[in-house]
Design a protein around this motif. Structure first.
Motif, short mmCIF file in Angstrom:
data_model
loop_
_atom_site.label_atom_id
_atom_site.label_comp_id
_atom_site.label_asym_id
_atom_site.label_seq_id
_atom_site.Cartn_x
_atom_site.Cartn_y
_atom_site.Cartn_z
N MET A 96 68.80 51.94 21.90
CA MET A 96 68.25 51.53 23.19
C MET A 96 67.68 50.12 23.13
O MET A 96 67.85 49.32 24.07
N LEU A 97 67.01 49.79 22.03
CA LEU A 97 66.43 48.47 21.89
C LEU A 97 67.50 47.39 21.78
O LEU A 97 67.35 46.30 22.35
N ARG A 98 68.58 47.69 21.09
CA ARG A 98 69.67 46.72 21.00
C ARG A 98 70.30 46.50 22.37
O ARG A 98 70.69 45.38 22.72
N GLY A 99 70.39 47.55 23.17
CA GLY A 99 70.88 47.39 24.53
C GLY A 99 69.96 46.51 25.36
O GLY A 99 70.43 45.64 26.12
N ALA A 100 68.65 46.71 25.21
CA ALA A 100 67.68 45.89 25.94
C ALA A 100 67.78 44.43 25.53
O ALA A 100 67.67 43.53 26.37
N GLU A 101 67.99 44.18 24.25
CA GLU A 101 68.11 42.80 23.78
C GLU A 101 69.33 42.11 24.40
O GLU A 101 69.27 40.95 24.80
N ALA A 102 70.44 42.84 24.49
CA ALA A 102 71.63 42.29 25.13
C ALA A 102 71.38 42.02 26.61
O ALA A 102 71.86 41.02 27.16
N ALA A 150 69.33 34.25 22.00
CA ALA A 150 69.43 34.12 23.45
C ALA A 150 68.37 34.98 24.15
O ALA A 150 67.77 34.55 25.14
N ALA A 151 68.15 36.18 23.65
CA ALA A 151 67.15 37.07 24.25
C ALA A 151 65.76 36.46 24.15
O ALA A 151 64.92 36.62 25.04
N ALA A 152 65.50 35.76 23.04
CA ALA A 152 64.24 35.03 22.85
C ALA A 152 63.03 35.90 23.13
O ALA A 152 62.12 35.52 23.88
N ASN A 153 63.03 37.08 22.53
CA ASN A 153 61.93 38.02 22.73
C ASN A 153 61.46 38.52 21.36
O ASN A 153 61.93 39.55 20.87
N PRO A 154 60.54 37.78 20.72
CA PRO A 154 60.10 38.14 19.37
C PRO A 154 59.51 39.54 19.27
O PRO A 154 59.70 40.22 18.25
N ALA A 155 58.81 39.97 20.30
CA ALA A 155 58.21 41.31 20.25
C ALA A 155 59.29 42.39 20.20
O ALA A 155 59.19 43.35 19.42
N LEU A 156 60.33 42.21 21.00
CA LEU A 156 61.43 43.17 20.98
C LEU A 156 62.16 43.13 19.64
O LEU A 156 62.52 44.18 19.09
N ARG A 157 62.36 41.93 19.10
CA ARG A 157 63.03 41.81 17.81
C ARG A 157 62.22 42.49 16.71
O ARG A 157 62.77 43.15 15.83
N ALA A 158 60.89 42.37 16.76
CA ALA A 158 60.04 43.03 15.77
C ALA A 158 60.17 44.55 15.88
O ALA A 158 60.22 45.26 14.86
#
Length: 222
Positions: A96-102, A150-158
């Protein structure tokens, strides 16, 4: 349980040592090399991994926070005896998180990044027969890194990093089996192309949907 020296994957010496220890222990818990209920100590693990107690202590603190190990007394810990479905549920969260990042990447990605991703796919297709599986895997990781940038969302990446139970080495070993099926390889490449086109079109729903499908196919056999 076997001697930990023969069970635990040795840690690399590049990057943060505590992170390497953490990944080694986390992966060993996930694939059962550290069995549920196993009693462990900092000293025991440090000796098995040939590191000092400090990075082991830091890694165990993270694992305890995640609920993968629990303290049985002031000095000893044990691997938490979770139902098998718990680890599968963690992998579902990763999907789900990988989908959100895309999805986020589809809002922000630049034309230059799209061109790099298309070129990466073309390079893989043209040179696939001459590349080792490890080289192909590295190219796929570069593709994923473009989406993360591209997503540029460090919190999501963490969050993604914390839910990605299995490390690169283990995933590569499993991919070696899947890659024996040419149809599987073609599906992976087709997914990459579909992801790029969804990103290029700014289609958030399609980017998320294809990425979820792609991520699920990568981890379904882990």
């Amino acid at each position: 349980m076997e001697s930990l020296d023969s069970v635990l994957p040795q840690v690399a010496r590049a990057g943060s040592l505590s992170e390497q220890v953490y990944q080694s222990l986390r992966e060993s818990i996930a694939d059962g090399r550290l069995a549920p209920g196993s009693r462990i100590t900092e000293r025991q693990l440090a000796a098995a991994l040939d590191v000092s107690p400090t990075p082991v202590r830091e890694a165990l603190s993270k694992l305890e926070h995640e609920g993968l190990v629990e303290r049985s007394d002031s000095r000893r810990l044990r691997v938490t005896d979770h139902p098998a479905e718990t680890l599968h549920e963690l992998m579902e969260v990763e999907i789900m998180l990988r989908g959100a990042e895309a999805r986020f990447a589809a809002r922000k990605i630049t034309p230059d990044a799209i061109e790099r991703m298309r070129a990466s796919i073309d390079e893989l297709v043209q040179a696939r027969d001459s590349l080792t599986l490890a080289e192909q895997f590295e190219m796929a990781q570069r593709f994923d890194a473009e989406i993360a940038r591209a997503a540029a969302n460090p919190a999501l990446r963490a969050l993604l990093d914390s839910y990605a139970i299995y490390g690169s080495d283990f995933r590569l070993s499993r991919a070696a089996e899947d890659a024996k099926d040419p149809a599987w390889v073609e599906r992976r490449i087709a997914d990459h192309r579909a992801i790029v086109e969804a990103l290029a079109a700014g289609d958030e729903d399609a980017a998320e949907s294809v990425m979820r499908r792609h991520a699920r196919s990568a981890i379904k056999n882990l």
